[in-house]
Write a protein that holds these residues in place. Structure first.
Motif, PDB file in Angstrom:
ATOM      1  N   ALA A 118       8.915 -14.825 -43.129  1.00  0.00           N
ATOM      2  CA  ALA A 118       8.264 -15.543 -42.030  1.00  0.00           C
ATOM      3  C   ALA A 118       8.200 -17.042 -42.310  1.00  0.00           C
ATOM      4  O   ALA A 118       8.396 -17.868 -41.402  1.00  0.00           O
ATOM      5  N   LEU A 119       7.928 -17.414 -43.546  1.00  0.00           N
ATOM      6  CA  LEU A 119       7.909 -18.830 -43.923  1.00  0.00           C
ATOM      7  C   LEU A 119       9.293 -19.447 -43.747  1.00  0.00           C
ATOM      8  O   LEU A 119       9.435 -20.564 -43.244  1.00  0.00           O
ATOM      9  N   LYS A 120      10.310 -18.703 -44.169  1.00  0.00           N
ATOM     10  CA  LYS A 120      11.677 -19.202 -44.060  1.00  0.00           C
ATOM     11  C   LYS A 120      12.082 -19.347 -42.603  1.00  0.00           C
ATOM     12  O   LYS A 120      12.684 -20.353 -42.200  1.00  0.00           O
ATOM     13  N   GLU A 121      11.752 -18.345 -41.795  1.00  0.00           N
ATOM     14  CA  GLU A 121      12.104 -18.380 -40.373  1.00  0.00           C
ATOM     15  C   GLU A 121      11.413 -19.533 -39.659  1.00  0.00           C
ATOM     16  O   GLU A 121      11.970 -20.128 -38.721  1.00  0.00           O
ATOM     17  N   ALA A 122      10.205 -19.863 -40.128  1.00  0.00           N
ATOM     18  CA  ALA A 122       9.451 -20.965 -39.510  1.00  0.00           C
ATOM     19  C   ALA A 122       9.883 -22.332 -40.047  1.00  0.00           C
ATOM     20  O   ALA A 122       9.395 -23.361 -39.586  1.00  0.00           O
ATOM     21  N   GLY A 123      10.783 -22.334 -41.025  1.00  0.00           N
ATOM     22  CA  GLY A 123      11.289 -23.593 -41.564  1.00  0.00           C
ATOM     23  C   GLY A 123      10.403 -24.237 -42.605  1.00  0.00           C
ATOM     24  O   GLY A 123      10.502 -25.451 -42.841  1.00  0.00           O
ATOM     25  N   HIS A 124       9.558 -23.433 -43.272  1.00  0.00           N
ATOM     26  CA  HIS A 124       8.601 -24.004 -44.219  1.00  0.00           C
ATOM     27  C   HIS A 124       9.030 -23.909 -45.683  1.00  0.00           C
ATOM     28  O   HIS A 124       8.410 -24.533 -46.545  1.00  0.00           O
ATOM     29  N   THR A 125      10.053 -23.128 -45.989  1.00  0.00           N
ATOM     30  CA  THR A 125      10.365 -22.868 -47.400  1.00  0.00           C
ATOM     31  C   THR A 125      10.945 -24.073 -48.133  1.00  0.00           C
ATOM     32  O   THR A 125      11.065 -24.048 -49.360  1.00  0.00           O
ATOM     33  N   ASP A 126      11.285 -25.130 -47.414  1.00  0.00           N
ATOM     34  CA  ASP A 126      11.727 -26.344 -48.088  1.00  0.00           C
ATOM     35  C   ASP A 126      10.556 -27.089 -48.722  1.00  0.00           C
ATOM     36  O   ASP A 126      10.752 -27.894 -49.640  1.00  0.00           O
ATOM     37  N   VAL A 127       9.352 -26.837 -48.236  1.00  0.00           N
ATOM     38  CA  VAL A 127       8.192 -27.577 -48.740  1.00  0.00           C
ATOM     39  C   VAL A 127       7.144 -26.687 -49.390  1.00  0.00           C
ATOM     40  O   VAL A 127       6.204 -27.184 -50.014  1.00  0.00           O
ATOM     41  N   MET A 128       7.272 -25.364 -49.273  1.00  0.00           N
ATOM     42  CA  MET A 128       6.281 -24.471 -49.878  1.00  0.00           C
ATOM     43  C   MET A 128       6.929 -23.180 -50.337  1.00  0.00           C
ATOM     44  O   MET A 128       8.005 -22.796 -49.864  1.00  0.00           O
ATOM     45  N   LYS A 129       6.270 -22.515 -51.301  1.00  0.00           N
ATOM     46  CA  LYS A 129       6.784 -21.288 -51.883  1.00  0.00           C
ATOM     47  C   LYS A 129       5.714 -20.201 -51.835  1.00  0.00           C
ATOM     48  O   LYS A 129       4.535 -20.471 -52.025  1.00  0.00           O
ATOM     49  N   ALA A 130       6.163 -18.981 -51.622  1.00  0.00           N
ATOM     50  CA  ALA A 130       5.256 -17.831 -51.743  1.00  0.00           C
ATOM     51  C   ALA A 130       5.191 -17.402 -53.202  1.00  0.00           C
ATOM     52  O   ALA A 130       6.130 -17.606 -53.973  1.00  0.00           O
ATOM     53  N   THR A 131       4.091 -16.797 -53.589  1.00  0.00           N
ATOM     54  CA  THR A 131       3.915 -16.316 -54.952  1.00  0.00           C
ATOM     55  C   THR A 131       2.880 -15.202 -54.940  1.00  0.00           C
ATOM     56  O   THR A 131       2.281 -14.908 -53.898  1.00  0.00           O
TER      57      THR A 131
END
Length: 319
Positions: free
Chosen positions: A147-160
């Motif tokens: 969901a983060l990747k689809e929303a375009g957020h993974t360039d600035v944040m990471k899940a953990t």
């Protein structure tokens, strides 16, 4: 009431000590929970943190009052997802997508919140949970990451996933013998492979106090950073405190999984002020002072000598 008042005084004394030390140390973060007997207005907390040059904060949820207080502050934020949401997020990607939209995307605006990490659960594989989250944590992580990747957020944040150090262990207290706990080994191997493939960090909570709490024969000074206790030689490295030994046990466990360079975040580290003979304000101050001196030197552990990324947690064991 008298006991609660004493607890708050003790905890407050240690908090002030940490804030004073923070003026001389940069780059560490703090944990900020919203369960407290006397909660402060989030605007006051944010102002207090910034005044003491603390620019990183780790949350245990995505409370809107707290998130709005952080908006425009520039502070790096790790947003938390409580364990009780893992099943919902694991079962339906749509739920994960909605969660990201409401709790992440809503704050990704000009003068919004500087979200760097999303913590999926908190210590979900703790043995005390009896496997309650074994089947839902990894699917929830994958859905949130998607969901983060689809929303375009993974360039600035990471899940953990913040894990308790209990998920790995070593024989004879030797870090080089470290490996993931047998009952969670396969799921941990699957998770760290996913982390590696998607450039996600491993987050671990390390509490040297627990070594004293769980073992009455544990050498007290080995829990601190003064170097006054025993030194344990291991595979060409020397360990004079349990924090370093614990951290490097994880490094060895990751190495055995074929992963050599994964970023590690210490999501929680702290010392309690009440509830046990070693849980005192004096020892808590000693622990934090030693830790802060270590962080000020920008040195890591024998296996990972680079600067550590650490979030402090100041707490009491009484409720």
């Amino acid at each position: 009431m008298a006991g609660r008042a004493a607890m708050l005084v003790n905890l407050g004394t240690v908090v002030m000590t940490v804030l004073t030390l923070a003026s001389f140390v940069e780059g560490f973060g703090v944990n900020w929970g919203n369960i407290a007997s006397h909660p402060l207005n989030p605007d006051i907390v944010v102002r207090m943190l910034k005044e003491n040059k603390i620019n990183k904060v780790k949350l245990f949820d995505a409370d809107s009052w707290t998130m709005n207080a952080l908006a425009g502050s520039g502070m790096e934020v790790m947003v938390g997802i409580p364990n009780n949401l893992l099943e919902t997020l694991a079962d339906d990607y749509g739920n994960a997508k909605d969660w990201v939209k409401e709790n992440i995307t809503a704050y990704m605006r000009k003068d919004g919140v500087n979200i760097k990490y999303v913590a999926v659960g908190n210590e979900p594989f703790l043995s005390a949970y009896n496997g309650s989250y074994l089947k839902t944590t990894f699917p929830a992580l994958k859905n949130i990451h998607r969901a983060l990747k689809e929303a375009g957020h993974t360039d600035v944040m990471k899940a953990t996933i913040p894990q308790n150090a209990e998920v790995y262990q070593s024989a004879n207290d030797k870090p080089s013998e470290g490996d993931f706990r047998s009952d969670v080994k396969q799921i941990m191997l699957d998770i760290v492979k996913f982390f590696h493939d998607n450039d996600l960090p491993f987050t671990v909570n390390i509490y040297p106090f627990l070594s004293l709490y769980l073992n009455q024969h544990f050498p007290v000074e080995y829990a601190f950073f003064d170097g006054n206790g025993q030194t344990i030689p291991d595979n060409g490295k020397n360990y004079d405190n349990v924090f370093d030994a614990n951290y490097d046990t994880l490094v060895y466990a990751l190495n055995k999984a074929g992963i050599k360079d994964m970023k590690i975040i210490v999501g929680e580290v702290g010392w309690p002020t009440d509830g046990h003979k070693y849980a005192t304000p004096k020892l808590a101050e000693k622990f934090y002072a030693g830790l802060m001196k270590r962080l000020a030197k920008d040195v890591g552990t024998p296996l990972r000598p680079e600067k550590l990324e650490v979030y402090l947690l100041v707490y009491s064991t009484k409720t």
